[in-house]
Enzyme design. Structure first.
Site, mmCIF file in Angstrom:
data_model
loop_
_atom_site.group_PDB
_atom_site.id
_atom_site.type_symbol
_atom_site.label_atom_id
_atom_site.label_comp_id
_atom_site.label_asym_id
_atom_site.label_seq_id
_atom_site.Cartn_x
_atom_site.Cartn_y
_atom_site.Cartn_z
ATOM 1 N N GLY A 70 0.574 -1.146 -0.344
ATOM 2 C CA GLY A 70 0.175 0.094 0.007
ATOM 3 C C GLY A 70 0.973 1.018 -0.200
ATOM 4 N N LYS A 130 9.285 1.484 3.120
ATOM 5 C CA LYS A 130 9.013 2.457 2.709
ATOM 6 C C LYS A 130 9.986 3.306 1.967
ATOM 7 C CE LYS A 130 7.105 6.383 4.689
ATOM 8 N NZ LYS A 130 6.752 7.038 5.697
ATOM 9 N N ASP A 168 -3.192 12.013 13.092
ATOM 10 C CA ASP A 168 -3.763 11.715 12.302
ATOM 11 C C ASP A 168 -4.127 9.802 12.418
ATOM 12 O OD1 ASP A 168 -5.142 11.154 9.105
ATOM 13 O OD2 ASP A 168 -2.819 10.063 8.888
#
EC number: 2.7.11.24
Length: 380
Positions: free
Chosen positions: A27, A49, A141
Protein backbone atom coordinates in the site's frame (compact mmCIF):
# COMPACT_ATOMS: atom_id res chain seq x y z
CA UNK A 1 29.74 -1.17 1.50
CA UNK A 2 26.21 -2.52 1.16
CA UNK A 3 25.13 -4.15 -2.09
CA UNK A 4 21.91 -2.91 -3.66
CA UNK A 5 19.23 -4.59 -5.77
CA UNK A 6 17.02 -2.71 -8.22
CA UNK A 7 13.41 -3.64 -8.97
CA UNK A 8 10.28 -1.98 -10.31
CA UNK A 9 7.21 -2.34 -8.07
CA UNK A 10 3.88 -0.88 -9.17
CA UNK A 11 5.73 1.43 -11.53
CA UNK A 12 8.04 2.63 -8.78
CA UNK A 13 11.78 1.97 -8.86
CA UNK A 14 12.95 0.30 -5.66
CA UNK A 15 16.66 0.23 -4.85
CA UNK A 16 17.26 -1.71 -1.66
CA UNK A 17 20.04 -3.59 0.08
CA UNK A 18 20.50 -7.33 -0.29
CA UNK A 19 19.53 -7.61 3.37
CA UNK A 20 15.90 -7.61 2.17
CA UNK A 21 14.20 -10.18 -0.07
CA UNK A 22 10.71 -11.13 -1.24
CA UNK A 23 9.32 -7.59 -1.56
CA UNK A 24 5.55 -7.37 -1.99
CA UNK A 25 3.56 -4.12 -2.29
CA UNK A 26 1.14 -3.58 0.58
CA UNK A 27 0.00 0.00 0.00
CA UNK A 28 0.75 3.67 0.02
CA UNK A 29 1.73 5.26 3.30
CA UNK A 30 2.14 8.96 3.93
CA UNK A 31 4.22 10.15 0.98
CA UNK A 32 5.63 6.76 0.07
CA UNK A 33 5.11 3.28 -1.39
CA UNK A 34 5.26 0.53 1.24
CA UNK A 35 6.29 -3.10 0.62
CA UNK A 36 6.54 -6.05 2.91
CA UNK A 37 10.01 -7.57 2.90
CA UNK A 38 11.87 -10.34 4.67
CA UNK A 39 14.86 -9.13 6.70
CA UNK A 40 17.56 -11.79 6.38
CA UNK A 41 19.44 -10.45 9.41
CA UNK A 42 16.62 -10.46 11.94
CA UNK A 43 14.67 -13.23 10.16
CA UNK A 44 11.53 -11.11 10.46
CA UNK A 45 9.11 -9.43 8.10
CA UNK A 46 9.31 -5.65 7.90
CA UNK A 47 7.45 -2.83 6.19
CA UNK A 48 9.86 -1.12 3.81
CA UNK A 49 8.84 2.35 2.68
CA UNK A 50 10.43 4.31 -0.11
CA UNK A 51 10.01 7.99 0.70
CA UNK A 52 8.75 9.59 -2.49
CA UNK A 53 10.84 12.53 -3.74
CA UNK A 54 12.10 13.57 -0.30
CA UNK A 55 14.23 16.38 -1.70
CA UNK A 56 11.86 17.83 -4.32
CA UNK A 57 11.16 20.82 -2.11
CA UNK A 58 11.94 22.20 1.31
CA UNK A 59 8.52 21.26 2.73
CA UNK A 60 8.86 17.61 1.66
CA UNK A 61 12.42 17.45 2.94
CA UNK A 62 11.34 18.94 6.27
CA UNK A 63 8.50 16.41 6.53
CA UNK A 64 10.94 13.55 5.90
CA UNK A 65 13.33 14.92 8.52
CA UNK A 66 10.49 15.21 11.04
CA UNK A 67 9.29 11.64 10.46
CA UNK A 68 12.79 10.18 10.82
CA UNK A 69 13.45 12.18 13.99
CA UNK A 70 10.16 11.02 15.52
CA UNK A 71 10.69 7.37 14.60
CA UNK A 72 14.15 7.49 16.17
CA UNK A 73 12.92 9.15 19.35
CA UNK A 74 9.59 7.46 20.09
CA UNK A 75 10.20 4.00 21.58
CA UNK A 76 7.21 2.24 23.08
CA UNK A 77 5.53 -1.16 22.85
CA UNK A 78 2.37 0.37 21.36
CA UNK A 79 4.16 2.43 18.72
CA UNK A 80 5.58 1.12 15.48
CA UNK A 81 9.31 0.46 15.84
CA UNK A 82 12.02 1.65 13.47
CA UNK A 83 14.17 -1.24 12.17
CA UNK A 84 16.42 0.35 9.57
CA UNK A 85 17.05 3.48 7.51
CA UNK A 86 19.24 3.64 4.44
CA UNK A 87 19.98 5.89 1.49
CA UNK A 88 20.23 4.26 -1.94
CA UNK A 89 22.85 5.10 -4.60
CA UNK A 90 20.14 7.17 -6.32
CA UNK A 91 19.81 9.14 -3.07
CA UNK A 92 16.34 7.85 -2.24
CA UNK A 93 15.47 7.26 1.41
CA UNK A 94 14.09 3.94 2.65
CA UNK A 95 12.60 3.39 6.09
CA UNK A 96 12.04 -0.11 7.49
CA UNK A 97 9.65 -0.65 10.39
CA UNK A 98 8.23 -3.76 12.00
CA UNK A 99 5.33 -5.36 10.13
CA UNK A 100 2.14 -6.51 11.80
CA UNK A 101 -0.48 -8.76 10.23
CA UNK A 102 -3.30 -6.29 9.65
CA UNK A 103 -4.85 -3.02 10.74
CA UNK A 104 -7.98 -2.18 12.70
CA UNK A 105 -9.79 -0.90 9.63
CA UNK A 106 -9.57 -4.30 7.92
CA UNK A 107 -10.83 -6.08 11.02
CA UNK A 108 -13.78 -3.70 11.34
CA UNK A 109 -14.65 -4.20 7.67
CA UNK A 110 -15.30 -7.91 8.22
CA UNK A 111 -17.58 -7.95 11.25
CA UNK A 112 -18.11 -6.12 14.55
CA UNK A 113 -15.47 -6.79 17.17
CA UNK A 114 -16.30 -8.70 20.33
CA UNK A 115 -16.36 -6.46 23.39
CA UNK A 116 -13.16 -8.05 24.74
CA UNK A 117 -11.25 -6.86 21.67
CA UNK A 118 -12.63 -3.32 21.88
CA UNK A 119 -11.62 -3.10 25.53
CA UNK A 120 -8.09 -4.44 25.03
CA UNK A 121 -7.46 -2.40 21.88
CA UNK A 122 -8.56 0.94 23.35
CA UNK A 123 -6.37 0.24 26.38
CA UNK A 124 -3.34 -0.21 24.14
CA UNK A 125 -4.21 2.87 22.07
CA UNK A 126 -4.43 5.01 25.21
CA UNK A 127 -1.25 3.45 26.58
CA UNK A 128 0.55 4.53 23.41
CA UNK A 129 -1.03 7.99 23.48
CA UNK A 130 0.05 8.54 27.07
CA UNK A 131 3.65 8.03 25.94
CA UNK A 132 3.31 10.14 22.78
CA UNK A 133 1.70 13.03 24.64
CA UNK A 134 4.31 12.91 27.40
CA UNK A 135 6.87 13.59 24.66
CA UNK A 136 4.91 16.73 23.70
CA UNK A 137 3.85 15.14 20.41
CA UNK A 138 0.40 15.14 18.79
CA UNK A 139 -0.24 12.32 16.32
CA UNK A 140 -2.99 14.28 14.49
CA UNK A 141 -4.01 11.45 12.18
CA UNK A 142 -5.23 8.67 14.45
CA UNK A 143 -7.65 6.38 12.59
CA UNK A 144 -8.24 2.62 12.18
CA UNK A 145 -5.84 2.32 9.22
CA UNK A 146 -3.06 3.69 11.44
CA UNK A 147 -3.71 1.10 14.16
CA UNK A 148 -1.72 -2.05 13.37
CA UNK A 149 -2.53 -5.38 15.02
CA UNK A 150 -0.99 -8.84 14.97
CA UNK A 151 -2.46 -12.28 15.64
CA UNK A 152 -1.58 -12.00 19.34
CA UNK A 153 -3.69 -8.84 19.66
CA UNK A 154 -0.59 -6.69 20.10
CA UNK A 155 -1.44 -3.20 18.86
CA UNK A 156 0.85 -0.48 17.54
CA UNK A 157 0.14 3.07 16.38
CA UNK A 158 1.86 3.98 13.13
CA UNK A 159 2.28 6.75 10.55
CA UNK A 160 3.77 9.78 12.25
CA UNK A 161 4.01 11.69 8.97
CA UNK A 162 1.55 14.32 10.20
CA UNK A 163 2.64 14.43 13.84
CA UNK A 164 3.28 17.91 15.23
CA UNK A 165 3.67 19.90 18.39
CA UNK A 166 0.85 22.10 17.19
CA UNK A 167 -0.60 22.94 13.79
CA UNK A 168 -3.01 25.81 13.07
CA UNK A 169 -4.09 24.49 9.66
CA UNK A 170 -6.17 21.34 9.55
CA UNK A 171 -5.39 18.69 6.99
CA UNK A 172 -8.05 17.81 4.47
CA UNK A 173 -7.87 14.07 4.10
CA UNK A 174 -11.34 12.60 3.62
CA UNK A 175 -10.34 9.36 5.32
CA UNK A 176 -9.37 11.32 8.41
CA UNK A 177 -12.50 13.43 8.66
CA UNK A 178 -14.51 10.87 10.60
CA UNK A 179 -11.99 11.06 13.45
CA UNK A 180 -11.24 14.79 13.39
CA UNK A 181 -11.73 16.76 16.60
CA UNK A 182 -14.25 19.65 16.64
CA UNK A 183 -11.60 22.22 17.55
CA UNK A 184 -9.78 21.50 14.29
CA UNK A 185 -12.98 21.95 12.28
CA UNK A 186 -13.69 25.17 14.16
CA UNK A 187 -10.33 26.49 12.91
CA UNK A 188 -8.87 27.20 16.31
CA UNK A 189 -5.49 28.88 16.04
CA UNK A 190 -3.94 26.37 18.42
CA UNK A 191 -4.90 22.90 19.55
CA UNK A 192 -3.30 20.26 21.68
CA UNK A 193 -2.97 16.57 22.43
CA UNK A 194 -6.71 16.39 23.13
CA UNK A 195 -7.34 15.98 19.38
CA UNK A 196 -5.89 12.46 19.63
CA UNK A 197 -8.23 11.62 22.53
CA UNK A 198 -11.22 12.62 20.38
CA UNK A 199 -9.97 10.40 17.56
CA UNK A 200 -9.48 7.51 19.99
CA UNK A 201 -13.02 8.04 21.28
CA UNK A 202 -14.36 7.83 17.73
CA UNK A 203 -12.39 4.61 17.26
CA UNK A 204 -13.77 3.15 20.50
CA UNK A 205 -17.32 4.00 19.39
CA UNK A 206 -16.68 2.37 16.02
CA UNK A 207 -15.38 -0.79 17.65
CA UNK A 208 -18.47 -0.96 19.87
CA UNK A 209 -20.91 -0.14 17.05
CA UNK A 210 -19.26 -1.89 14.13
CA UNK A 211 -19.49 1.29 12.02
CA UNK A 212 -18.17 4.88 12.17
CA UNK A 213 -19.87 7.24 14.61
CA UNK A 214 -19.48 10.44 12.57
CA UNK A 215 -19.25 9.49 8.85
CA UNK A 216 -19.45 13.04 7.52
CA UNK A 217 -19.66 13.66 3.78
CA UNK A 218 -17.92 17.02 4.20
CA UNK A 219 -16.88 19.38 7.00
CA UNK A 220 -20.36 20.87 7.42
CA UNK A 221 -22.10 17.49 7.47
CA UNK A 222 -19.45 16.20 9.87
CA UNK A 223 -20.18 18.93 12.38
CA UNK A 224 -23.94 18.40 12.04
CA UNK A 225 -23.45 14.71 12.91
CA UNK A 226 -21.42 15.64 15.98
CA UNK A 227 -24.00 18.13 17.28
CA UNK A 228 -26.83 15.68 16.56
CA UNK A 229 -25.33 13.40 19.20
CA UNK A 230 -23.39 15.69 21.54
CA UNK A 231 -25.49 18.84 21.33
CA UNK A 232 -24.44 22.40 20.50
CA UNK A 233 -20.94 23.61 21.39
CA UNK A 234 -20.85 25.26 24.83
CA UNK A 235 -19.98 28.91 25.37
CA UNK A 236 -16.44 27.95 26.41
CA UNK A 237 -15.87 26.60 22.89
CA UNK A 238 -17.50 29.53 21.08
CA UNK A 239 -15.22 31.97 22.90
CA UNK A 240 -12.18 30.40 21.23
CA UNK A 241 -13.45 30.64 17.65
CA UNK A 242 -11.51 33.32 15.77
CA UNK A 243 -13.07 32.99 12.31
CA UNK A 244 -16.18 35.10 11.69
CA UNK A 245 -17.46 32.66 9.07
CA UNK A 246 -17.03 29.73 11.44
CA UNK A 247 -18.83 31.58 14.22
CA UNK A 248 -21.66 32.44 11.85
CA UNK A 249 -22.00 28.78 10.87
CA UNK A 250 -22.02 27.52 14.47
CA UNK A 251 -24.58 30.12 15.53
CA UNK A 252 -26.82 29.10 12.62
CA UNK A 253 -27.10 25.52 13.86
CA UNK A 254 -30.48 24.50 15.30
CA UNK A 255 -30.64 24.04 19.05
CA UNK A 256 -29.79 20.46 19.99
CA UNK A 257 -29.54 18.70 23.33
CA UNK A 258 -26.95 15.97 23.91
CA UNK A 259 -28.17 12.41 23.49
CA UNK A 260 -27.55 9.57 25.89
CA UNK A 261 -24.61 7.71 24.35
CA UNK A 262 -26.15 4.41 25.41
CA UNK A 263 -28.59 4.91 22.50
CA UNK A 264 -25.84 4.81 19.87
CA UNK A 265 -24.16 1.55 20.93
CA UNK A 266 -25.54 -2.00 21.25
CA UNK A 267 -27.86 -2.56 24.20
CA UNK A 268 -25.49 -5.00 25.87
CA UNK A 269 -22.56 -2.54 25.87
CA UNK A 270 -20.76 -2.34 29.20
CA UNK A 271 -21.81 0.70 31.25
CA UNK A 272 -18.18 1.57 31.95
CA UNK A 273 -17.42 1.55 28.22
CA UNK A 274 -20.17 4.11 27.65
CA UNK A 275 -18.92 6.22 30.55
CA UNK A 276 -15.38 6.30 29.15
CA UNK A 277 -16.80 7.21 25.75
CA UNK A 278 -18.62 10.16 27.33
CA UNK A 279 -15.36 11.43 28.79
CA UNK A 280 -13.47 11.11 25.50
CA UNK A 281 -16.10 12.57 23.17
CA UNK A 282 -16.41 16.00 24.77
CA UNK A 283 -16.68 19.00 22.42
CA UNK A 284 -14.69 21.24 24.75
CA UNK A 285 -11.12 19.85 24.71
CA UNK A 286 -10.28 21.58 27.98
CA UNK A 287 -12.50 19.13 29.85
CA UNK A 288 -11.85 16.11 27.63
CA UNK A 289 -10.17 13.28 29.54
CA UNK A 290 -6.40 12.85 29.14
CA UNK A 291 -4.79 9.58 28.10
CA UNK A 292 -3.31 9.17 31.57
CA UNK A 293 -6.65 9.66 33.30
CA UNK A 294 -8.48 7.48 30.78
CA UNK A 295 -6.15 4.59 31.63
CA UNK A 296 -7.37 4.82 35.23
CA UNK A 297 -11.01 4.46 34.19
CA UNK A 298 -12.86 1.42 35.59
CA UNK A 299 -13.50 0.13 32.06
CA UNK A 300 -9.77 -0.49 31.67
CA UNK A 301 -9.19 -1.87 35.18
CA UNK A 302 -8.42 -5.43 33.93
CA UNK A 303 -5.34 -4.09 32.11
CA UNK A 304 -4.37 -0.89 33.92
CA UNK A 305 -0.96 -1.11 35.57
CA UNK A 306 0.59 2.25 36.52
CA UNK A 307 4.01 0.61 36.77
CA UNK A 308 3.82 -0.59 33.15
CA UNK A 309 2.48 2.49 31.36
CA UNK A 310 5.69 4.40 30.68
CA UNK A 311 6.20 7.99 29.59
CA UNK A 312 8.91 9.44 27.38
CA UNK A 313 12.30 10.30 28.86
CA UNK A 314 11.60 13.93 28.03
CA UNK A 315 9.86 16.18 25.51
CA UNK A 316 10.71 15.73 21.85
CA UNK A 317 12.99 18.45 20.47
CA UNK A 318 10.80 20.55 18.16
CA UNK A 319 13.37 23.32 17.71
CA UNK A 320 13.57 22.58 13.98
CA UNK A 321 9.83 22.96 13.44
CA UNK A 322 9.86 26.70 12.82
CA UNK A 323 13.00 26.65 10.71
CA UNK A 324 12.61 27.83 7.11
CA UNK A 325 15.59 26.19 5.45
CA UNK A 326 16.47 25.37 1.82
CA UNK A 327 16.04 21.78 0.77
CA UNK A 328 19.81 21.33 0.51
CA UNK A 329 20.17 22.08 4.21
CA UNK A 330 17.35 19.68 5.12
CA UNK A 331 19.09 17.06 2.98
CA UNK A 332 22.32 17.41 4.96
CA UNK A 333 20.36 17.21 8.23
CA UNK A 334 18.53 14.07 7.06
CA UNK A 335 21.80 12.39 6.08
CA UNK A 336 23.18 13.27 9.50
CA UNK A 337 20.18 11.64 11.22
CA UNK A 338 20.56 8.48 9.11
CA UNK A 339 24.29 8.23 9.84
CA UNK A 340 23.60 8.77 13.53
CA UNK A 341 21.09 5.92 13.50
CA UNK A 342 23.46 3.59 11.66
CA UNK A 343 26.35 4.41 14.00
CA UNK A 344 24.68 2.47 16.81
CA UNK A 345 22.96 -0.90 16.87
CA UNK A 346 19.37 -0.65 15.71
CA UNK A 347 17.22 -1.06 18.83
CA UNK A 348 14.90 -4.00 18.95
CA UNK A 349 11.39 -3.40 20.20
CA UNK A 350 11.22 -6.98 21.46
CA UNK A 351 7.99 -8.78 22.13
CA UNK A 352 5.03 -7.19 23.80
CA UNK A 353 5.09 -7.37 27.58
CA UNK A 354 1.37 -6.95 28.12
CA UNK A 355 0.61 -10.65 27.97
CA UNK A 356 2.46 -11.61 31.12
CA UNK A 357 -0.12 -10.47 33.64
CA UNK A 358 -2.97 -9.67 31.29
CA UNK A 359 -6.21 -11.70 31.49
CA UNK A 360 -6.56 -11.42 27.71
CA UNK A 361 -6.54 -14.48 25.43
CA UNK A 362 -3.76 -13.45 23.05
CA UNK A 363 -4.61 -16.07 20.42
CA UNK A 364 -8.27 -15.15 20.23
CA UNK A 365 -7.87 -12.70 17.36
CA UNK A 366 -6.02 -15.26 15.26
CA UNK A 367 -8.96 -17.63 15.64
CA UNK A 368 -11.51 -14.94 14.80
CA UNK A 369 -9.71 -13.34 11.84
CA UNK A 370 -7.26 -16.01 10.69
CA UNK A 371 -7.52 -14.94 7.03
CA UNK A 372 -5.50 -11.81 7.84
CA UNK A 373 -2.58 -13.69 9.37
CA UNK A 374 -1.81 -16.38 6.79
CA UNK A 375 1.59 -15.21 5.55
CA UNK A 376 3.40 -14.49 8.76
CA UNK A 377 6.62 -16.34 8.08
CA UNK A 378 9.52 -15.47 5.84
CA UNK A 379 10.34 -17.21 2.55
CA UNK A 380 10.70 -20.97 2.75
Amino acid sequence: MAEFVRAEILGTKFEYTTRYVNLQPIGMGSFGLVCSAFDQITQQLVALKKVMKPFDGSSLAKRTYREIKLLKYLRHENLICLRDIFISPLEDIYIATELLGTDLSRLLSVKPLDSQFAQYFIYQILRGLKYIHSANVIHRDLKPTNILINENCDLKICDFGLARLQEPQMTGYVSTRYYRAPEIMLTWQRYGVQVDIWSAGCILAEMLRGKPLFPGKDHVHQFHLITNILGNPPKSVLEKITSKNTMKFVQSLPSREPRDLSTIVPKDTDFDAIDLLKKMLVIDPDIRVSAQDALRHPYLAPYHDPTDEPVAAGPFDWSFNNMDLPKETWKVMIYSEVLDYLSVDSPDSGSMALGGSSPFDHRALDREFSEFFDDREGPM
